[in-house]
Design a protein around this motif. Structure first.
Motif, PDB file in Angstrom:
ATOM      1  N   GLY A   1       0.793  -1.226   0.000  1.00 45.21           N
ATOM      2  CA  GLY A   1       0.000   0.000   0.000  1.00 45.21           C
ATOM      3  C   GLY A   1       0.826   1.277   0.000  1.00 45.21           C
ATOM      4  N   PHE A   2       0.463   2.181   0.900  1.00 40.43           N
ATOM      5  CA  PHE A   2       1.148   3.474   0.920  1.00 40.43           C
ATOM      6  C   PHE A   2       2.635   3.348   1.229  1.00 40.43           C
TER       7      PHE A   2
ATOM      8  N   VAL B   1       4.723   1.267   0.062  1.00 47.91           N
ATOM      9  CA  VAL B   1       5.518   0.911  -1.118  1.00 47.91           C
ATOM     10  C   VAL B   1       5.974   2.164  -1.855  1.00 47.91           C
ATOM     11  N   THR B   2       5.297   3.274  -1.614  1.00 45.93           N
ATOM     12  CA  THR B   2       5.674   4.519  -2.310  1.00 45.93           C
ATOM     13  C   THR B   2       7.010   5.052  -1.815  1.00 45.93           C
ATOM     14  N   ARG B   3       7.462   4.537  -0.667  1.00 51.58           N
ATOM     15  CA  ARG B   3       8.739   5.032  -0.115  1.00 51.58           C
ATOM     16  C   ARG B   3       9.909   4.110  -0.467  1.00 51.58           C
ATOM     17  N   LEU B   4       9.639   3.051  -1.207  1.00 42.47           N
ATOM     18  CA  LEU B   4      10.712   2.164  -1.669  1.00 42.47           C
ATOM     19  C   LEU B   4      11.171   2.598  -3.066  1.00 42.47           C
TER      20      LEU B   4
END
Lengths: 359, 359, 359, 359
Positions: A246-247, A249-252
């Protein structure tokens, strides 16, 4: 058709919180599936009010009756009509709410749209409507079981308290449906604390589907993600949906978030499951992982500022009987909606390629 | 119908990344609306590849042609067919990917489901398909403009860098579409850094809709939330959706999360907007607030472990031309899908009550 | 969605008679079916204008281009987009019809409904729209051929002249598509006679479908009869539809009209086929028999009384190029619509019972 | 969704002939319409069994209960659920029909498709299902009445005896619903004669709709003709549908069949109405004229040849209680289906052009 959901396996719910009855009509169940009312009642009982001290004390047995579509214990392919009669209706608490808008509820928006509305217990906007979703979900599970799909859900978080460990067997052993027994204790405590303060808690429900056939889903708009998003965001009180990481994964980075493929026992698998079992809208065969954000119950028995239908300010106290946290009861609802989506796609997808999926 | 979206205002997209052309057919646009190809091209240019150094260098003009449904500059109510021809197609980079599954992509799931697939540039699963969504969204905006609805979006977060300030005028002034010029600088730097490492970044797109008529939406399954969830989760790379305070609202108490009503200038308003402009699936009249989680681009030009159609392990390097972060280009796509949902509901809702909504 | 037809196998047509192009998007074709543009063109040529002296002299090659959904000669499951460019457009004859309503045409009703319309050649209401139906039907036939279904049609009657004998091989040997060569002569004569008088003839088209799997269809509203009725009544100029003995069966007694069952070669058959191959909305396995009433072409180059958009009486002469009888060209259109209905039901019905119908 | 009909005004019927109950869920009724159960019962009583000597003696009161969607006598926009309990069920007559196929009935096709079926009284394929259609039609009429639309039907022909004169007031004065009192006498005689011979008669039902707003309908596939064709061909026993002059118009010339336009009292009218009130799929404002062919009742208490589920020849005698002619009871069913189509289109068409149709 706003009260309908699905394409081939299609449910239509009807009924108001304080009306004589509630029900659901389910179209598209294949013929030849054994179905007993107990299969349905089992799931309804998990959603039922009054099942524990953390749920509302309204007492509804929520007994399902099968009115059509089943003959001698087996489905016929005809629409299945299920009904339950409202028993413990107390509309007196709502009389003073006839012309006033409860904060966090649909009173104002329904009034603005429809002009005329059934205000008692929230009428059509009440979460009692989910009775039909859970009943349909029980049938969806029977269809999915023919190909080995299994679905379960649990409380990942309540009032900010997170289940840190996961033991599937623990889930139904505690009244908050937490897979972490220690977190369960804390969650129950937290709920009892806000209950005593006439307040409420929200939380996060997580649902998993195992053994979903590879390729299940549709491309473009009816991606399995899209239909899950639709289904989950249609559940009352849901304000967010995540699939896989979810959210977070946007920081990977892409090199980190991609789940690399490998072969295990002759089957394609992924080494991680950041994607939550979905690529391009279709199932990868890994577990499908979904999380939903459930807001705190809007009905709190505290003075609240609001306005009435005459545009006058009012202070109100919402009485009635309410869940201090709906998270535990939202678990079977979320499971049911995932089942409803998957059963529909399983049936739709039989048209995608002759001979697919294998029965 | 998986390639279609909407009930009255309904779009059907078609086309593959490396096919001769892509297009969309839009049904349900009311007659009598002035529509020029420039209205559409303006939005398509915001989505276009090659618009800046943070996007893929593939060079497609993405020129739209209107083939039907518009006569002498005004819509006729007939379906509007829009087409664009693929110009800068280079399929050579994909020849070695014909029988191998790129991690993070739909290669494996399409292969498993359909047996036969167009592997070039992702074929049907390519994000080039969103061309049609943005084109349709431009028409949806024209419909919505007749009742004053305004939609805009921006990058709330890229690679973990968050826009902390909000100035709507800033958004289109920087290439990442950040409303915070200082965050914009950092986001661009971060993207250029991962680009040089052949890696990619994800992020969060936020979209707002203003002046949505009170009551717009539907109850039960087609709640505005449900349709937004469907629309947003159908956008490639999206792994999460939040409305209003989303997951954060689960950590509040009901007494905190409820938006209390008040009257301002004779209109019902809420003092806060935790609900993101939606109650019971219907618009409150407050801004509709949506956030979506966009995963990092799956195509990274680094060695990755995978398998091929013979179930053999392979190491691959995904060449071709890719966005180091799709977040800036995802902004117009998310806006378009919100516009498509709202236009459809605006037209559908004319049936909800005779005389509603007022034109 | 008025321009769409079907549930799983779904076609969406677009385009106006004098616009730049016409087309159709076909969703739901299973992957793995070999498909060449010649398969489609063959059927389009049977519908084409200018194919003989009994059709309009407008000269359109009606060349189909496949823009998507087929890769290396085989369908991929993605939407198939087909287009044809209008070549022989002469709008000059329509300039004087801009503000006047041709009797028998949709000019008045479109004007009343939409306010703004493309009047050239009938715009969207032109029978040129059936190009997409026939193109889709060619694909439907390919799907149906996988289970042995065969469809053909013919002129049962033109201008009151009835085909009394039936030889399937004769049908495509004469320009009116009559299965009775002697009636064919008379029909051609009759058409040439009215043509010389600037008048037109109607007639009856009959379509048969053979080898339809027993049970194909749906109960209740989507009876195969219902979908055939929908499909056929949506063809321009059609004013009646009969299945099996149709209106004549109303003059029999129940003991006469019932088709009694028997067993032949281990299969259930009926001794007669008054029902036209349908019982309870499902196929019996006997030939499906459909007849449609086609009104005489409305465009006749004779003075006609009418009114204009200012509510003033006008006498008009409809020039342009028209079919003295559309019956011969209506044959492939009716066949195509029957194919579209059957292909859709074949794919839908895979969900009716696991393992049914056998591939 | 085969048990559902309509797009915005959408009905879903459920229930079997000998099950505990039958019902219908109606979505899309606008809020604010006064609705009493008597409005519905009035129409149901016209369809009821046992209403006269020409109908089956099965005695069902067919009492409707409103379970949802109406609050304090006015619709709320929520789905309206209607139910009736089967009272006079006698399944004993059907026990010997469990494994045998009645000629003219759906026994064989249901068995072939579904494998498992409720054989009692025809189960789902029984015409008792039309209870829900008529109930929904009563609500559709209330919606249509807001714009002045009026619908009525009658027996045009029974057993070949034709109503030659037309007096609308006569229709409900005789038990066959003939507008010609002399023909009525003959029709009744003919029915009583076949009844005494254990046989049955078919006939032709005609339905008219007056004051339909000009432009109502949709182009292309959802032409009003197409939806009427769909609706009427979905009624049990219907084998043909005509609009306007129907099959007879095929024997005219274009110069004869075209209805020329004129202006009367400032309104566009046609001098004749061969088209039955429809041009290009949209209403002209003239009366909409529809005729349907109703086959003779299939259940005749005479020995008939058939086969059983073991593929063995059998002679059967269909006992039970049956209508010697269903034509009189088919009148309210056909009216209801026309009302259901028109109400749906009226609501859908509000999206066609802003401000159209005028309320």
């Amino acid at each position: 058709m706003s009260s309908s959901f699905g394409t081939i396996f299609r449910l239509t719910t009807w009924g108001e919180s304080h009306g004589p009855a509630l029900g659901v009509v389910i179209e598209g169940t294949p013929a030849g599936i054994p179905l007993a009312v107990e299969d349905i009642q089992f799931q309804l009982d998990r959603r039922r009010v009054g099942q524990s001290k953390v749920t509302t004390p309204r007492n509804e047995k929520d007994r399902a009756e099968i009115l059509s579509g089943v003959f001698e214990g087996v489905t016929t392919g005809a629409p299945i009509s299920l009904i339950t009669y409202n028993a413990d209706v107390d509309s007196s608490k709502y009389e003073n709410l006839r012309d006033v808008f409860r904060p966090g509820h649909a009173d104002y928006t329904y009034w603005a749209k429809y002009g005329h509305r059934d205000h008692r217990g929230g009428g059509r906007s009440s979460a009692r409507e989910t009775w039909g979703r859970v009943a349909a979900g029980a049938i969806a599970r029977k269809i999915l079981a023919t190909v080995g799909v299994e679905i379960y859900g649990f409380a990942r978080e309540i009032g900010g308290i997170r289940a840190e460990t996961f033991d599937r067997d623990e889930i139904e052993r505690n009244i908050v449906r937490s897979p972490d027994p220690i977190a369960a204790e804390k969650m129950i405590e937290a709920i009892m604390a806000v209950k005593s303060e006439n307040d409420s808690l929200g939380g996060i429900v997580e649902v998993h589907a195992l053994n979903v056939p590879v390729g299940l889903g549709e491309p473009t708009f009816d991606k399995l993600d899209g239909l899950i998003g639709h289904a989950m965001h249609s559940i009352p009180a849901v304000k967010g949906v995540e699939i896989g990481e979810g959210f977070e994964v946007t920081r990977l980075r892409g090199s980190q978030s991609n789940d690399s493929f490998t072969v295990e026992n002759g089957e394609v698998r992924t080494r991680s499951n950041n994607s939550g079992g979905l690529l391009g809208g279709l199932a990868t065969g890994e577990p499908i992982l979904v999380r939903i954000a459930v807001k705190p119950t809007s009905s709190v028995a505290r003075p609240q500022q609001t306005v009435d239908t005459n545009m006058q300010p009012r202070e109100i106290l919402v009485e009635g009987r309410h869940d201090p946290s709906v998270v535990p009861r939202a678990v079977p609802v979320a499971e049911a909606m995932l089942a409803n989506v998957l059963a529909d796609l399983y049936l739709r997808n039989r048209a995608a390629r002759i001979g697919w999926p294998p029965d």
